[in-house]
Design a protein around this motif. Sequence first.
Motif, PDB file in Angstrom:
ATOM      1  N   ARG A   1       0.823  -1.212   0.000  1.00 36.23           N
ATOM      2  CA  ARG A   1       0.000   0.000   0.000  1.00 36.23           C
ATOM      3  C   ARG A   1       0.857   1.262   0.000  1.00 36.23           C
ATOM      4  O   ARG A   1       0.548   2.242  -0.673  1.00 36.23           O
ATOM      5  N   ALA A   2       1.947   1.225   0.752  1.00 37.50           N
ATOM      6  CA  ALA A   2       2.828   2.394   0.825  1.00 37.50           C
ATOM      7  C   ALA A   2       3.526   2.641  -0.508  1.00 37.50           C
ATOM      8  O   ALA A   2       3.660   3.788  -0.939  1.00 37.50           O
ATOM      9  N   ARG A   3       3.958   1.581  -1.166  1.00 35.16           N
ATOM     10  CA  ARG A   3       4.605   1.745  -2.472  1.00 35.16           C
ATOM     11  C   ARG A   3       3.625   2.288  -3.499  1.00 35.16           C
ATOM     12  O   ARG A   3       3.983   3.142  -4.324  1.00 35.16           O
ATOM     13  N   LEU A   4       2.376   1.844  -3.450  1.00 36.03           N
ATOM     14  CA  LEU A   4       1.357   2.382  -4.356  1.00 36.03           C
ATOM     15  C   LEU A   4       1.131   3.863  -4.062  1.00 36.03           C
ATOM     16  O   LEU A   4       1.019   4.671  -4.987  1.00 36.03           O
ATOM     17  N   ALA A   5       1.099   4.226  -2.788  1.00 38.04           N
ATOM     18  CA  ALA A   5       0.902   5.628  -2.413  1.00 38.04           C
ATOM     19  C   ALA A   5       2.045   6.498  -2.935  1.00 38.04           C
ATOM     20  O   ALA A   5       1.821   7.604  -3.427  1.00 38.04           O
TER      21      ALA A   5
ATOM     22  N   PHE B   1       2.186  11.123  -9.527  1.00 35.72           N
ATOM     23  CA  PHE B   1       1.288  11.471 -10.626  1.00 35.72           C
ATOM     24  C   PHE B   1       0.788  12.907 -10.525  1.00 35.72           C
ATOM     25  O   PHE B   1       0.350  13.490 -11.499  1.00 35.72           O
ATOM     26  N   ASN B   2       0.836  13.468  -9.319  1.00 35.20           N
ATOM     27  CA  ASN B   2       0.262  14.799  -9.089  1.00 35.20           C
ATOM     28  C   ASN B   2       1.188  15.926  -9.517  1.00 35.20           C
ATOM     29  O   ASN B   2       0.814  17.082  -9.449  1.00 35.20           O
ATOM     30  N   LYS B   3       2.396  15.602  -9.940  1.00 37.91           N
ATOM     31  CA  LYS B   3       3.372  16.650 -10.281  1.00 37.91           C
ATOM     32  C   LYS B   3       3.267  17.100 -11.707  1.00 37.91           C
ATOM     33  O   LYS B   3       2.691  16.584 -12.545  1.00 37.91           O
TER      34      LYS B   3
END
Length: 64
Positions: free
Chosen positions: A52-56, A62-64
């Motif tokens: 889950r942390a790696r996906l986060a 992606f937001n950059k």
Amino acid sequence: MKDAIKKHGKWIQAAIGKPGALHRQLGVPAGEKIPAKKLAKAARAPGKLGRRARLAETLKGFNK
């Protein structure tokens, strides 16, 4: 079903099966940002927490 979602490019919706689970596992209240240091440490962990942390971390880029 997940294979069909991946084939059509909507893999993120399939990957986020339990929204808020990472926050609960790390003990960070919902609505607050997870500190980068805490996220990086969790990404090195095995099992669901690490996954889950790696996906986060991936989605954060992606937001950059």
